[in-house]
Motif scaffolding. Structure first.
Motif, PDB file in Angstrom:
ATOM      1  N   PRO A  32       0.835  -1.209   0.000  1.00  0.00           N
ATOM      2  CA  PRO A  32       0.000   0.000   0.000  1.00  0.00           C
ATOM      3  C   PRO A  32       0.862   1.249   0.000  1.00  0.00           C
ATOM      4  O   PRO A  32       1.869   1.320   0.680  1.00  0.00           O
ATOM      5  N   TRP A  33       0.463   2.222  -0.789  1.00  0.00           N
ATOM      6  CA  TRP A  33       1.177   3.483  -0.854  1.00  0.00           C
ATOM      7  C   TRP A  33       0.341   4.535  -0.165  1.00  0.00           C
ATOM      8  O   TRP A  33      -0.866   4.420  -0.020  1.00  0.00           O
ATOM      9  N   ASP A  34       0.987   5.564   0.289  1.00  0.00           N
ATOM     10  CA  ASP A  34       0.352   6.630   1.055  1.00  0.00           C
ATOM     11  C   ASP A  34      -0.406   7.568   0.120  1.00  0.00           C
ATOM     12  O   ASP A  34       0.215   8.255  -0.692  1.00  0.00           O
ATOM     13  N   PRO A  35      -1.737   7.625   0.213  1.00  0.00           N
ATOM     14  CA  PRO A  35      -2.490   8.503  -0.687  1.00  0.00           C
ATOM     15  C   PRO A  35      -2.142   9.981  -0.508  1.00  0.00           C
ATOM     16  O   PRO A  35      -2.364  10.783  -1.407  1.00  0.00           O
ATOM     17  N   GLU A  36      -1.570  10.338   0.634  1.00  0.00           N
ATOM     18  CA  GLU A  36      -1.166  11.726   0.869  1.00  0.00           C
ATOM     19  C   GLU A  36       0.131  12.075   0.141  1.00  0.00           C
ATOM     20  O   GLU A  36       0.472  13.237   0.021  1.00  0.00           O
ATOM     21  N   ARG A  37       0.858  11.057  -0.331  1.00  0.00           N
ATOM     22  CA  ARG A  37       2.151  11.296  -0.986  1.00  0.00           C
ATOM     23  C   ARG A  37       2.155  10.860  -2.453  1.00  0.00           C
ATOM     24  O   ARG A  37       3.207  10.603  -3.023  1.00  0.00           O
ATOM     25  N   ILE A  38       0.978  10.788  -3.074  1.00  0.00           N
ATOM     26  CA  ILE A  38       0.926  10.451  -4.496  1.00  0.00           C
ATOM     27  C   ILE A  38       1.519  11.607  -5.289  1.00  0.00           C
ATOM     28  O   ILE A  38       1.217  12.771  -5.029  1.00  0.00           O
ATOM     29  N   LEU A  39       2.357  11.275  -6.244  1.00  0.00           N
ATOM     30  CA  LEU A  39       2.965  12.293  -7.094  1.00  0.00           C
ATOM     31  C   LEU A  39       1.863  13.045  -7.820  1.00  0.00           C
ATOM     32  O   LEU A  39       1.085  12.452  -8.557  1.00  0.00           O
ATOM     33  N   PRO A  40       1.752  14.351  -7.610  1.00  0.00           N
ATOM     34  CA  PRO A  40       0.699  15.122  -8.278  1.00  0.00           C
ATOM     35  C   PRO A  40       1.023  15.341  -9.749  1.00  0.00           C
ATOM     36  O   PRO A  40       2.174  15.292 -10.161  1.00  0.00           O
ATOM     37  N   GLY A  41      -0.010  15.551 -10.543  1.00  0.00           N
ATOM     38  CA  GLY A  41       0.186  15.920 -11.935  1.00  0.00           C
ATOM     39  C   GLY A  41       0.200  14.780 -12.928  1.00  0.00           C
ATOM     40  O   GLY A  41       0.395  15.000 -14.110  1.00  0.00           O
ATOM     41  N   LEU A  42      -0.010  13.545 -12.479  1.00  0.00           N
ATOM     42  CA  LEU A  42      -0.067  12.422 -13.409  1.00  0.00           C
ATOM     43  C   LEU A  42      -1.534  12.055 -13.630  1.00  0.00           C
ATOM     44  O   LEU A  42      -2.274  11.859 -12.672  1.00  0.00           O
ATOM     45  N   PRO A  43      -1.965  11.941 -14.889  1.00  0.00           N
ATOM     46  CA  PRO A  43      -3.395  11.751 -15.149  1.00  0.00           C
ATOM     47  C   PRO A  43      -3.991  10.500 -14.515  1.00  0.00           C
ATOM     48  O   PRO A  43      -5.109  10.535 -14.038  1.00  0.00           O
ATOM     49  N   TRP A  44      -3.236   9.389 -14.464  1.00  0.00           N
ATOM     50  CA  TRP A  44      -3.844   8.175 -13.932  1.00  0.00           C
ATOM     51  C   TRP A  44      -4.004   8.198 -12.416  1.00  0.00           C
ATOM     52  O   TRP A  44      -4.746   7.420 -11.858  1.00  0.00           O
TER      53      TRP A  44
END
Length: 132
Positions: A32-44
């Motif tokens: 699981p990855w942290d939804p607060e640290r998702i790289l912004p700016g990627l369409p998917w």
């Protein structure tokens, strides 16, 4: 440019194929990855069907926690000859570079869109690949 290569990490996301310079990725993990640290700016990453259980790429950053990029799956890590990487036409390049896209790479009949995560972040806290 014939002898120059770049190590590319190839992956799938939302049914498309992408590649990034391998040194920008700290690790790839099916965790699981942290939804607060998702790289912004990627369409998917905005898609409704991105699941937290998906594989994630974790990026080299200078911050406390690495950014994560949810992906469908890893494809390969390859040494790509720079002569096989195609840049975009001059009229399109300024627009795509702003979004972190810097070229395309054809491998085994599949076209990979090449990203620079540092550009996606605005080069604030990720190791960059292409010049400003």
């Amino acid at each position: 440019m014939d002898g120059l290569t770049v190590a590319l990490l190839l992956f799938r996301a939302q049914g498309l194929y992408y590649g990034v310079p391998a040194f920008q990725v700290l690790r790839s993990a099916h965790e699981p990855w942290d939804p607060e640290r998702i790289l912004p700016g990627l369409p998917w990453t905005l898609a409704q069907d991105v699941k937290r259980e998906n594989t994630g790429l974790f990026l080299h950053t200078t911050g406390e926690k690495p950014y994560s990029v949810p992906i469908e799956g890893m494809e390969d890590v390859v040494d790509a000859s720079l002569s096989r990487i195609r840049p975009f036409p001059d009229w399109l390049e300024p627009c795509v570079l702003l979004r972190g896209v810097w070229g395309v790479f054809l491998r085994n009949g599949r076209l990979y869109i090449l990203l620079d995560f540092a550009r996606v972040l605005g080069q604030k806290d990720c190791h960059g690949f292409i010049g400003t």
